[in-house]
Design a protein around this motif. Structure first.
Motif, PDB file in Angstrom:
ATOM      1  N   TYR A   7       0.827  -1.209   0.000  1.00 18.88           N
ATOM      2  CA  TYR A   7       0.000   0.000   0.000  1.00 18.88           C
ATOM      3  C   TYR A   7       0.859   1.256   0.000  1.00 18.88           C
ATOM      4  O   TYR A   7       0.531   2.246  -0.665  1.00 18.88           O
ATOM      5  CB  TYR A   7      -0.963  -0.003   1.192  1.00 18.88           C
ATOM      6  N   GLU A   8       1.980   1.223   0.712  1.00 18.32           N
ATOM      7  CA  GLU A   8       2.897   2.368   0.685  1.00 18.32           C
ATOM      8  C   GLU A   8       3.434   2.580  -0.728  1.00 18.32           C
ATOM      9  O   GLU A   8       3.498   3.708  -1.206  1.00 18.32           O
ATOM     10  CB  GLU A   8       4.043   2.166   1.667  1.00 18.32           C
ATOM     11  N   ALA A  11       0.826   4.180  -2.892  1.00 16.16           N
ATOM     12  CA  ALA A  11       0.684   5.601  -2.569  1.00 16.16           C
ATOM     13  C   ALA A  11       1.815   6.401  -3.205  1.00 16.16           C
ATOM     14  O   ALA A  11       1.581   7.466  -3.804  1.00 16.16           O
ATOM     15  CB  ALA A  11       0.658   5.804  -1.056  1.00 16.16           C
ATOM     16  N   LEU A  84      -1.320  10.457   4.272  1.00 16.36           N
ATOM     17  CA  LEU A  84      -0.611  10.749   3.040  1.00 16.36           C
ATOM     18  C   LEU A  84      -0.655  12.236   2.753  1.00 16.36           C
ATOM     19  O   LEU A  84      -1.616  12.917   3.092  1.00 16.36           O
ATOM     20  CB  LEU A  84      -1.244   9.994   1.862  1.00 16.36           C
TER      21      LEU A  84
END
Length: 88
Positions: A7-8, A11, A84
């Motif tokens: 997921y990082e 992003a 974020l």
């Protein structure tokens, strides 16, 4: 479902910077126990719920609930909140 690292990476690929992460697994894990109890009660008391539960898609989800409970208890599943930022 992906890992925290996946997921990082998504992003970052979308142009965001990861400025924070909070693992809230312990606070959400009991949700599935509550769902299991409510479902069991509904299956006992509600004929329509029993009818709906026999559908293939619903049956798959119902059978997944114990797995979700176990996944949270063993740490195999985590629930996190990312913070974020995006520079314009």
């Amino acid at each position: 479902m992906g890992t925290r690292e996946e997921y990082e990476a998504m992003a970052l690929a979308a142009g965001f910077s990861v400025t924070g992460y909070e693992d809230v697994s312990r606070r959400v894990a009991r949700t599935w126990t509550i769902c299991a109890r409510r479902l069991a009660k509904a299956l006992i008391l509600d004929r329509e719920m029993r009818r709906l539960a026999r559908g293939a898609r619903n049956r798959v989800f119902i059978l997944a609930i114990p797995r979700l409970i176990l996944a949270y208890r063993t740490g195999a599943m985590r629930y996190g909140i990312f913070t974020l930022t995006r520079e314009n």
